[in-house]
Design an enzyme around this catalytic site. Structure first.
Site, PDB file in Angstrom:
ATOM      1  N   LYS A 170       0.851  -1.190   0.000  1.00 41.63           N
ATOM      2  CA  LYS A 170       0.000   0.000   0.000  1.00 41.63           C
ATOM      3  C   LYS A 170       0.882   1.234   0.000  1.00 41.63           C
ATOM      4  O   LYS A 170       1.863   1.301   0.731  1.00 41.63           O
ATOM      5  CB  LYS A 170      -0.860   0.001   1.281  1.00 41.63           C
ATOM      6  CG  LYS A 170      -1.741   1.230   1.424  1.00 41.63           C
ATOM      7  CD  LYS A 170      -3.004   1.034   0.628  1.00 41.63           C
ATOM      8  CE  LYS A 170      -3.908   2.250   0.705  1.00 41.63           C
ATOM      9  NZ  LYS A 170      -3.402   3.392  -0.084  1.00 41.63           N
ATOM     10  N   LYS A 192       5.421   1.914   8.816  1.00 41.89           N
ATOM     11  CA  LYS A 192       4.246   2.624   9.315  1.00 41.89           C
ATOM     12  C   LYS A 192       3.099   1.658   9.578  1.00 41.89           C
ATOM     13  O   LYS A 192       2.438   1.707  10.631  1.00 41.89           O
ATOM     14  CB  LYS A 192       3.789   3.687   8.315  1.00 41.89           C
ATOM     15  CG  LYS A 192       4.701   4.878   8.168  1.00 41.89           C
ATOM     16  CD  LYS A 192       4.161   5.834   7.113  1.00 41.89           C
ATOM     17  CE  LYS A 192       5.173   6.882   6.721  1.00 41.89           C
ATOM     18  NZ  LYS A 192       4.660   7.814   5.703  1.00 41.89           N
ATOM     19  N   LYS A 197       5.092   2.104  -3.042  1.00 42.23           N
ATOM     20  CA  LYS A 197       5.210   3.511  -3.425  1.00 42.23           C
ATOM     21  C   LYS A 197       5.447   3.584  -4.924  1.00 42.23           C
ATOM     22  O   LYS A 197       6.086   2.704  -5.503  1.00 42.23           O
ATOM     23  CB  LYS A 197       6.377   4.191  -2.704  1.00 42.23           C
ATOM     24  CG  LYS A 197       6.194   5.692  -2.535  1.00 42.23           C
ATOM     25  CD  LYS A 197       5.133   6.007  -1.486  1.00 42.23           C
ATOM     26  CE  LYS A 197       4.964   7.501  -1.272  1.00 42.23           C
ATOM     27  NZ  LYS A 197       4.027   7.781  -0.178  1.00 42.23           N
ATOM     28  N   THR A 222      -3.708  12.868   7.362  1.00 44.79           N
ATOM     29  CA  THR A 222      -2.285  12.948   7.715  1.00 44.79           C
ATOM     30  C   THR A 222      -2.042  14.094   8.689  1.00 44.79           C
ATOM     31  O   THR A 222      -1.380  13.918   9.725  1.00 44.79           O
ATOM     32  CB  THR A 222      -1.422  13.121   6.458  1.00 44.79           C
ATOM     33  OG1 THR A 222      -1.679  12.048   5.553  1.00 44.79           O
ATOM     34  CG2 THR A 222       0.052  13.125   6.825  1.00 44.79           C
ATOM     35  N   ASN A 226      -1.248  20.228   1.533  1.00 46.77           N
ATOM     36  CA  ASN A 226      -2.352  19.595   2.254  1.00 46.77           C
ATOM     37  C   ASN A 226      -1.989  19.311   3.710  1.00 46.77           C
ATOM     38  O   ASN A 226      -2.717  19.682   4.629  1.00 46.77           O
ATOM     39  CB  ASN A 226      -2.759  18.294   1.557  1.00 46.77           C
ATOM     40  CG  ASN A 226      -3.805  17.517   2.341  1.00 46.77           C
ATOM     41  OD1 ASN A 226      -4.890  18.006   2.593  1.00 46.77           O
ATOM     42  ND2 ASN A 226      -3.461  16.317   2.750  1.00 46.77           N
ATOM     43  N   SER A 244      -6.523   5.563   4.836  1.00 43.10           N
ATOM     44  CA  SER A 244      -6.579   4.801   3.590  1.00 43.10           C
ATOM     45  C   SER A 244      -7.002   3.363   3.879  1.00 43.10           C
ATOM     46  O   SER A 244      -7.780   2.766   3.129  1.00 43.10           O
ATOM     47  CB  SER A 244      -5.217   4.819   2.893  1.00 43.10           C
ATOM     48  OG  SER A 244      -4.993   6.039   2.245  1.00 43.10           O
TER      49      SER A 244
END
Length: 434
Positions: free
Chosen positions: A78, A102, A114, A198, A229, A357
């Site tokens: 992911k 993470k 990624k 985030t 963001n 997510s």
């Protein structure tokens, strides 16, 4: 130590070498066999591809894209997709490893992935950008999907781009597959609270750190590097909790007001002007001045290699919350630790995005969606529990927070490998609250 380079006179560390070194140290501390590190130190798969796009002038231009899938011992990989001129293979591989860590720290059933395309999206028309996005998915289609690898937004990618990618993948599969991607528009199965996730997670960890230091969040002062963001949401949520945000920098400059900035007004200003510079005719602010500012909280929310051997020793903040990935070089980290700065490492601090997510993916699987309040409450629980786990490891091993985070993440990956029978040549139990 990772090889140090200079770019325009600025200290640059290779993020792939940094994460490998930290994982090697964690495996040694945990007493794991070298065979475990040999599996963990590099991605399982890296796909590099060329994506042809017919430009508006009729010419066909090729763009280089890549996708790194680190390890799937906990579940499907992911991670985000970034569109940026400086995307490179080592960066993407490092980011995929950080995503694995993470997920392990947060207790999420994912491995790390990624992706990126070497492009300046501002130079493309909307049609060209859509064709590039769809072309990337056509290249990735054999190796992605809700049970394989799940992309998401990252630098310069948006919910709209995720919607194009979802549509292309669904066309290729002949059916709607909403769980193949996250960060998509709400109408297409996106999650409430994802855009703010985030930044919200960053604020949760800052509050936890303040509590551990015996400080009240309300009345503290902060400066923030980056107002995209993550930086803007972090600034807004800190301000709402009584923190005085005094200074902010972005690619266009900076702004400083000792009495605090009105973040809502600043966000409106940036929508019109494209930068924080010049807001209300307040004083300008350079990155060097921001890092050395007399404040309680420093939030690097821009790109890699920002806190270095030059800027690290100047930091006066009590808490540094790494909202960006890899903002600190080893030398910068050492300087902060020597000065007693409480560092919230990136693999903990900015994990709110992958957490929500995950919530989005779960909701897509259930075909049932939560309210924003439910999402935020679940995020708070996940982030707070993860912070407690890392802080507990810090105390038990008498190490700094970054080392503790790696110990928790690596230890949980080790437990998963052992449970699957991947590694059998050691018997020492690894207690990382797995």
């Amino acid at each position: 130590m990772p090889v140090m380079e200079k770019k325009d006179g600025v200290e640059i560390s290779n993020p792939y070498e940094i994460v490998q070194k930290l994982m090697e140290e964690a495996t040694d501390t945990l007493g794991l066999p070298d065979s475990f590190y040999q599996i963990l130190k590099k991605p399982k798969r890296v796909l590099k591809t060329s994506i042809p796009v017919r430009m508006d002038n009729g010419e066909v231009k090729e763009f280089e894209g890549m996708r790194s899938q680190h390890i799937d011992v906990l579940g499907p990989t992911k991670g985000g997709v970034r569109f940026h001129p400086d995307v490179n293979e080592d960066e993407v591989k490092a980011l995929s490893i950080w995503m694995s860590l993470k997920a392990a720290i947060l207790g999420i059933p994912y491995g790390g992935g990624k992706g990126g395309i070497i492009v300046n999206p501002k130079e493309l028309s909307e049609r060209e950008l859509e064709e590039l996005s769809r072309g990337f998915i056509r290249e990735l289609e054999p190796i992605i999907g809700p049970e394989k690898d799940i992309p998401a937004p990252d630098v310069n990618t948006t919910p709209e781009i995720m919607g194009w990618m979802l549509d292309e993948f669904s066309r290729l599969k002949g059916k709607n597959v909403p769980g193949m991607i996250t960060g998509k528009p709400i109408i297409l199965g996106g999650s409430q609270g994802r855009v703010e996730a985030t930044g919200r997670g960053v604020v949760f960890t800052i509050a936890d750190a303040a509590k551990r230091l015996g400080m009240e969040l309300e009345g503290m002062t902060a400066v923030i590097q980056g107002f995209g963001n993550v930086g803007s949401i972090t600034a807004k949520l800190l301000s709402e909790r009584g923190v005085k945000v005094m200074g902010i920098t972005d690619a266009g400059g900076g702004v400083y007001n000792e009495d605090g900035l009105d973040i809502d007004q600043l966000m409106d200003y940036v929508k019109k002007e494209g930068t924080v510079a010049g807001f209300n005719n307040y004083d300008g602010l350079s990155n060097e001045e921001l890092f050395s500012a007399d404040c309680d909280i420093l939030v690097p929310a821009a790109l890699e290699n920002q806190i270095t051997s030059m800027t690290g020793p100047t930091i006066k903040a009590k808490i540094v919350a790494e909202a960006a990935n890899g903002p600190t070089t080893p030398e910068g980290n050492e300087a902060m630790e020597e000065n007693g700065v409480f560092i919230i490492p990136d693999i903990l601090c900015n994990a709110g995005g992958v957490t929500v997510s995950y919530f989005e993916w779960v909701q897509n699987t259930m075909h049932y969606f939560w309210t924003e309040q439910e999402v935020n409450e679940r995020l708070f629980t996940k982030m707070t529990n993860a912070f407690d786990d890392v802080y507990r490891m810090k105390q038990e091993k008498k190490v700094h927070m970054r080392d503790a985070a790696y110990l928790v993440g690596v230890g949980r990956l080790a437990n998963a490998m052992r449970a699957r029978g991947w590694i059998k040549d050691w018997s020492m139990p690894i207690d990382c609250n797995a």
